[in-house]
Design a protein around this motif. Structure first.
Motif, short mmCIF file in Angstrom:
data_model
loop_
_atom_site.label_atom_id
_atom_site.label_comp_id
_atom_site.label_asym_id
_atom_site.label_seq_id
_atom_site.Cartn_x
_atom_site.Cartn_y
_atom_site.Cartn_z
N LEU A 190 0.91 -1.38 -0.02
CA LEU A 190 0.19 0.15 0.02
C LEU A 190 0.92 1.21 -0.08
O LEU A 190 0.73 2.24 -0.95
CB LEU A 190 -0.82 0.20 1.28
CG LEU A 190 -2.05 1.05 1.39
CD1 LEU A 190 -2.90 1.05 0.27
CD2 LEU A 190 -2.49 1.01 2.55
N TYR B 155 1.02 2.82 -3.47
CA TYR B 155 -0.02 4.00 -3.54
C TYR B 155 0.42 5.26 -2.90
O TYR B 155 0.34 6.32 -3.61
CB TYR B 155 -1.18 3.27 -2.77
CG TYR B 155 -2.51 4.60 -2.69
CD1 TYR B 155 -2.89 4.71 -3.96
CD2 TYR B 155 -2.66 4.86 -1.48
CE1 TYR B 155 -4.22 5.65 -3.93
CE2 TYR B 155 -3.56 5.92 -1.54
CZ TYR B 155 -4.30 6.29 -2.48
OH TYR B 155 -5.20 7.11 -2.41
N MET C 182 1.55 8.84 -4.80
CA MET C 182 0.53 9.92 -4.55
C MET C 182 1.46 11.23 -4.14
O MET C 182 0.63 12.45 -4.02
CB MET C 182 -0.36 9.54 -3.70
CG MET C 182 -1.44 8.53 -4.33
SD MET C 182 -2.43 9.26 -5.45
CE MET C 182 -3.59 10.18 -4.55
N ILE D 209 -6.82 5.79 2.22
CA ILE D 209 -6.78 5.99 0.75
C ILE D 209 -7.72 7.18 0.16
O ILE D 209 -7.19 7.81 -0.56
CB ILE D 209 -7.28 4.44 0.16
CG1 ILE D 209 -6.11 3.35 0.50
CG2 ILE D 209 -7.44 4.62 -1.26
CD1 ILE D 209 -6.68 1.84 0.22
N GLN E 290 -5.87 10.46 1.35
CA GLN E 290 -4.84 10.81 0.43
C GLN E 290 -5.17 11.34 -0.74
O GLN E 290 -4.55 12.45 -1.54
CB GLN E 290 -3.94 9.68 0.08
CG GLN E 290 -2.51 9.91 -0.59
CD GLN E 290 -1.82 10.88 0.24
OE1 GLN E 290 -1.40 10.52 1.40
NE2 GLN E 290 -1.26 11.83 -0.47
#
Length: 262
Positions: free
Chosen positions: A93, A97, A101, A186, A189
């Motif tokens: 993750l 991710y 980001m 998630i 973000q």
């Protein structure tokens, strides 16, 4: 609150948050360094990463683009620590991710006027935006679906570990809290990277859920000695999120009034 008073308040509040977290991390780290079998370098790295995470959140609350520099350091360190501890789900993750980001967020904030330093007295903060009703509907639907999917995955993983004899039991409430926290992180973000004010509602929920999660871990004697510092960390995060909501609501009002005056 006039601009000068608000500036003084924010400075004092930010110093309080960062100093408080440094003290908490230092005390916990010194205590853990005296425990047997401790990996000194990884412990110190994790402690440094915790401080970077607090600086990251303080900067994001104030709409400063350098949040993504400290966010990058925080995520990189967390990725290394998670890999070292074999926590592969969270490692993936963070690596695939949260890490990219940070770059997306920096790019998006630059497009919305955020600058590292002031030029000619201009405001260096990002221009906040608001979710539409349709975007709110998609957000809520996505969060609910995400929680359901992650709960099913985490439940399946714990059942498999129970069958394999790797754990003695599992707590469904803790699994649900894990799924909620991960899904909200998630979503938060995404909203942060695209400069939506509503991110702070998500972060407040994240921090309340995380406080509940680590309180359960602390009372249950789990968490490998990290529960206390994690609980303190998320209490500081919650305070910062409340301040971030206040600042970003004002940013939105300022930008709306400024656009009306043009």
């Amino acid at each position: 609150m006039n601009p000068a008073a608000e500036k003084r308040f924010n400075l004092a509040f930010n110093v309080f948050l960062v100093t408080g977290m440094i003290v908490a991390v230092t005390i916990t780290t010194i205590f853990k360094l005296h425990q047997p079998g401790v990996k000194t370098f990884m412990l110190l790295l994790a402690a440094f990463g915790s401080v970077m995470g607090v600086v990251n959140t303080v900067l994001s609350a104030n709409g400063h683009i350098l949040t993504f520099l400290f966010g990058l350091l925080d995520v990189l360190i967390a990725t290394v620590v998670l890999l070292d501890n074999g926590i592969m789900g969270n490692f993936a993750l963070h690596a695939f991710y949260f890490l990219p980001m940070q770059f997306i967020g920096f790019w998006q904030w630059r497009k919305r006027g955020a600058q590292v330093s002031s030029e000619g007295g201009e405001d260096t903060r990002v221009k906040a935006r608001r979710l539409t009703a349709r975007q709110w509907a998609w957000l809520v639907a996505g969060i609910l679906v995400g929680i359901g999917v992650l709960y099913a995955v985490l439940y399946y993983v714990d059942v498999a570990q129970l069958d394999a004899g790797k754990i003695d039991s599992f707590n469904k409430s803790k699994i649900l809290l894990d799924a909620v926290v991960m899904t909200l992180n998630i979503a938060g973000q995404v909203l942060l990277s695209f400069a939506f004010m509503e991110q702070w509602y998500i972060w407040i929920l994240v921090n309340i859920s995380s406080i509940s999660l680590w309180t359960v871990a602390l009372l249950g004697g789990t968490g490998s000695g990290n529960a206390a510092v994690m609980l303190i960390k998320y209490i500081f995060y919650l305070l910062n999120s409340l301040n971030g909501l206040r600042i970003w609501l004002n940013l939105c009002k300022t930008q709306v009034s400024g656009s009306h005056s043009l």
